[in-house]
Design a protein around this motif. Structure first.
Motif, PDB file in Angstrom:
ATOM      1  N   ASP A   1       1.298  13.008  -3.286  1.00  0.00           N
ATOM      2  CA  ASP A   1       0.504  11.791  -3.123  1.00  0.00           C
ATOM      3  C   ASP A   1      -0.594  11.820  -4.186  1.00  0.00           C
ATOM      4  O   ASP A   1      -1.546  12.597  -4.086  1.00  0.00           O
TER       5      ASP A   1
ATOM      6  N   TYR B   1      -0.377  11.123   6.864  1.00  0.00           N
ATOM      7  CA  TYR B   1       0.816  12.003   6.934  1.00  0.00           C
ATOM      8  C   TYR B   1       1.087  12.365   8.395  1.00  0.00           C
ATOM      9  O   TYR B   1       2.232  12.424   8.830  1.00  0.00           O
TER      10      TYR B   1
ATOM     11  N   ALA C   1      -2.717   9.316  -5.245  1.00  0.00           N
ATOM     12  CA  ALA C   1      -3.470   8.060  -5.143  1.00  0.00           C
ATOM     13  C   ALA C   1      -4.633   8.009  -6.146  1.00  0.00           C
ATOM     14  O   ALA C   1      -5.031   6.939  -6.592  1.00  0.00           O
ATOM     15  N   TYR C   2      -5.164   9.191  -6.491  1.00  0.00           N
ATOM     16  CA  TYR C   2      -6.353   9.239  -7.375  1.00  0.00           C
ATOM     17  C   TYR C   2      -5.991   9.761  -8.768  1.00  0.00           C
ATOM     18  O   TYR C   2      -6.870  10.220  -9.507  1.00  0.00           O
TER      19      TYR C   2
ATOM     20  N   GLY D   1       0.864  -1.186   0.000  1.00  0.00           N
ATOM     21  CA  GLY D   1       0.000   0.000   0.000  1.00  0.00           C
ATOM     22  C   GLY D   1       0.894   1.228   0.000  1.00  0.00           C
ATOM     23  O   GLY D   1       2.058   1.156   0.448  1.00  0.00           O
ATOM     24  N   SER D   2       0.377   2.343  -0.510  1.00  0.00           N
ATOM     25  CA  SER D   2       1.209   3.557  -0.402  1.00  0.00           C
ATOM     26  C   SER D   2       1.297   3.992   1.054  1.00  0.00           C
ATOM     27  O   SER D   2       2.212   4.721   1.427  1.00  0.00           O
ATOM     28  N   ASP D   3       0.387   3.516   1.888  1.00  0.00           N
ATOM     29  CA  ASP D   3       0.503   3.748   3.332  1.00  0.00           C
ATOM     30  C   ASP D   3       1.878   3.317   3.852  1.00  0.00           C
ATOM     31  O   ASP D   3       2.499   4.022   4.641  1.00  0.00           O
TER      32      ASP D   3
ATOM     33  N   THR E   1      -1.033   4.397  -6.303  1.00  0.00           N
ATOM     34  CA  THR E   1      -1.525   3.168  -5.662  1.00  0.00           C
ATOM     35  C   THR E   1      -2.328   2.302  -6.623  1.00  0.00           C
ATOM     36  O   THR E   1      -2.864   2.804  -7.626  1.00  0.00           O
TER      37      THR E   1
ATOM     38  N   ARG F   1      -3.272  -4.637  -0.855  1.00  0.00           N
ATOM     39  CA  ARG F   1      -2.289  -3.687  -0.345  1.00  0.00           C
ATOM     40  C   ARG F   1      -1.078  -3.567  -1.255  1.00  0.00           C
ATOM     41  O   ARG F   1      -0.083  -4.286  -1.103  1.00  0.00           O
TER      42      ARG F   1
ATOM     43  N   ASN G   1      -7.530  14.243  -0.502  1.00  0.00           N
ATOM     44  CA  ASN G   1      -8.519  13.491   0.260  1.00  0.00           C
ATOM     45  C   ASN G   1      -8.712  14.254   1.572  1.00  0.00           C
ATOM     46  O   ASN G   1      -7.720  14.452   2.274  1.00  0.00           O
TER      47      ASN G   1
ATOM     48  N   SER H   1      -4.771   0.659  -5.186  1.00  0.00           N
ATOM     49  CA  SER H   1      -5.971   0.468  -4.350  1.00  0.00           C
ATOM     50  C   SER H   1      -7.217   1.113  -4.922  1.00  0.00           C
ATOM     51  O   SER H   1      -8.321   0.771  -4.525  1.00  0.00           O
ATOM     52  N   LYS H   2      -7.039   2.107  -5.788  1.00  0.00           N
ATOM     53  CA  LYS H   2      -8.192   2.907  -6.195  1.00  0.00           C
ATOM     54  C   LYS H   2      -8.685   2.449  -7.564  1.00  0.00           C
ATOM     55  O   LYS H   2      -9.470   1.526  -7.662  1.00  0.00           O
TER      56      LYS H   2
HETATM   57  C1  PLP Z   1      -4.634  10.320  -0.547  1.00  0.00           C
HETATM   58  C2  PLP Z   1      -4.379   8.893  -0.215  1.00  0.00           C
HETATM   59  N1  PLP Z   1      -3.124   8.453  -0.181  1.00  0.00           N
HETATM   60  C3  PLP Z   1      -2.842   7.176   0.113  1.00  0.00           C
HETATM   61  C4  PLP Z   1      -3.850   6.290   0.391  1.00  0.00           C
HETATM   62  C5  PLP Z   1      -3.473   4.904   0.789  1.00  0.00           C
HETATM   63  O1  PLP Z   1      -3.519   4.054  -0.252  1.00  0.00           O
HETATM   64  P1  PLP Z   1      -3.026   2.554  -0.133  1.00  0.00           P
HETATM   65  O2  PLP Z   1      -4.240   1.720  -0.136  1.00  0.00           O
HETATM   66  O3  PLP Z   1      -2.154   2.382  -1.339  1.00  0.00           O
HETATM   67  O4  PLP Z   1      -2.235   2.416   1.136  1.00  0.00           O
HETATM   68  C6  PLP Z   1      -5.177   6.688   0.358  1.00  0.00           C
HETATM   69  C7  PLP Z   1      -6.250   5.745   0.681  1.00  0.00           C
HETATM   70  O5  PLP Z   1      -7.367   6.067   0.904  1.00  0.00           O
HETATM   71  C8  PLP Z   1      -5.445   8.032   0.060  1.00  0.00           C
HETATM   72  O6  PLP Z   1      -6.704   8.507   0.046  1.00  0.00           O
END
Ligand code: PLP
Length: 370
Positions: A193, A122, A195-196, A93-95, A224, A235, A166, A226-227
């Motif tokens: 970041d 963050y 992600a979207y 995950g990028s987390d 990511t 993950r 987000n 994930s989206k």
């Molecule tokens: C802005 C942002 N960055 C990172 C993530 C985390 O993504 P990942 O599922 O790759 O950990 C999310 C997940 O909701 C997100 O909204």
């Protein structure tokens, strides 16, 4: 025995992440069926069928450790983005990558500049390393990059730009990012970041990859699977940066951080850009449907570049959230972002969006009568 005296002091200041409620939990607790989750910005189409068969193909080989270097995935990503594999890192995950970035760069007392409200991880990453969060309020629901640049001091190590942001779904433009990058000193790492990324329609959205391609060392881009790729449950996310940046961050990485299934599914996903296009089209249609429904009801919203919409509901989300839950629709309550009269809604299928409005009408009627 007082454990609070034993653990690292900064942990006392960390609030555990509050995830959206899982469907099963809501069904179990409320004794209802057919609950839908429009709370975690997941892809309502699910993963590409090619990702699904890649996972199935590997199921009987679960005894084998994954490739710690994610060779094939990095190879595909490097072709897709025209970067070299040593400019890429892949995380659970990028987390995970956010946490590794914090572990790589932050010492206690360092400062991290963060927009507010923005993605909560963050804050988690900064606090974990006992760093100081310097919050900069959004302007018109959008990152205020010039105000963020002004907050840079000798102690600043990281600056996060969540783009699209987000929970608001807004983007900063290429011009704003160019201006920021002119002001940021070399010893401040800017993390974009994205992600979207795949959902963005705005023509002024910055091509941050150009900074990496130009050889800048103080830029990290996070993306990511994930989206839009629909693989949140596996993950897997990735980062793009200068090879030296990547090699330092890799020192903090566990040997087998990304599992086999995630790697294979992501690889198949990258090769199925049709599924990405279909998912984006569905999102565009859903956005229009939801905007129309909100306008008909006189509710305002923040136009989005992502797959979720920040909606002003005109009542406390603390009350609306459980009322929606009773009607089988899970949304994200705005109070966790400091906007109590907002909710964040993930764009769903046409049917899911209809159910959202039915539940909303019912819930609002109930709350207003009270
Ligand atoms: C802005 C942002 N960055 C990172 C993530 C985390 O993504 P990942 O599922 O790759 O950990 C999310 C997940 O909701 C997100 O909204």
């Amino acid at each position: 025995m007082d454990l609070s005296k034993m653990v690292r002091k900064n942990l006392a200041d960390i609030k555990p992440y509050v995830p959206g409620k899982p469907i099963e939990e809501v069904e179990r607790e409320l004794g209802i069926k057919n609950v839908i989750k429009m709370a975690a910005n997941e892809n309502p189409l699910g993963p590409s069928p090619k990702s699904v068969s890649a996972i199935q193909d590997l199921a009987a080989k679960a005894q084998i450790y994954p490739d710690g270097n994610c060779y094939y995935l990095k190879d595909a990503l490097s072709q897709h983005w025209e970067v070299s594999p040593n400019q890429l890192m892949v995380g659970n995950g990028s987390d995970e990558l956010l946490k590794l970035i914090a572990e790589t760069f932050l010492l206690p007392g360092d400062e991290v500049v963060i927009g507010q409200p923005s993605f909560s991880e963050y804050i988690f990453a900064a606090k974990l390393m006992d760093a100081e969060c310097i919050f900069v309020p959004l302007k018109d629901f959008t990152h205020d990059l010039s105000a963020m640049a002004e907050k840079i001091t000798d102690k600043t190590k990281l600056l996060f730009v969540c783009n699209p942001n987000n929970p608001t779904g807004t983007v900063v433009t290429k011009q704003e990012v160019d201006d920021l990058m002119e002001k940021v000193p070399d010893n401040v790492m800017v993390i974009f970041d994205e992600a979207y990324y795949e959902y963005v329609q705005n023509q002024e959205y910055p091509k941050t990859l150009d900074y990496v391609k130009q050889g800048r060392k103080n830029v990290i881009i996070l993306r990511t699977f994930s989206k839009v790729y629909g693989l949140a449950g596996l993950r897997i996310g990735y980062g793009i940066a200068h090879p030296e940046v990547i090699s330092w961050i890799k020192r903090t990485m566990e040997p087998f951080n990304v599992n086999n299934f995630a790697q294979a599914a992501a690889l198949a996903g990258i090769k199925d850009q049709n599924h990405v296009r279909e998912s984006v089209q569905l999102n565009e249609a859903g956005k229009k449907q939801i905007y129309r429904g909100l306008e008909e009801r006189g509710l305002s919203y923040v136009p989005t570049e992502a797959n979720f919409i920040f909606i002003k509901v005109g009542v406390s989300s603390k009350e609306l959230f459980p009322a929606m839950l009773q009607r089988g629709v899970i949304v994200r309550s705005g109070d966790i972002f400091g906007n109590e009269d907002y909710i964040r809604l993930t764009v769903g299928t046409e049917e899911q969006n209809k159910r959202f409005f039915d539940a909303l009408d019912d819930s609002l009627a109930g709350l207003k009568i009270k």
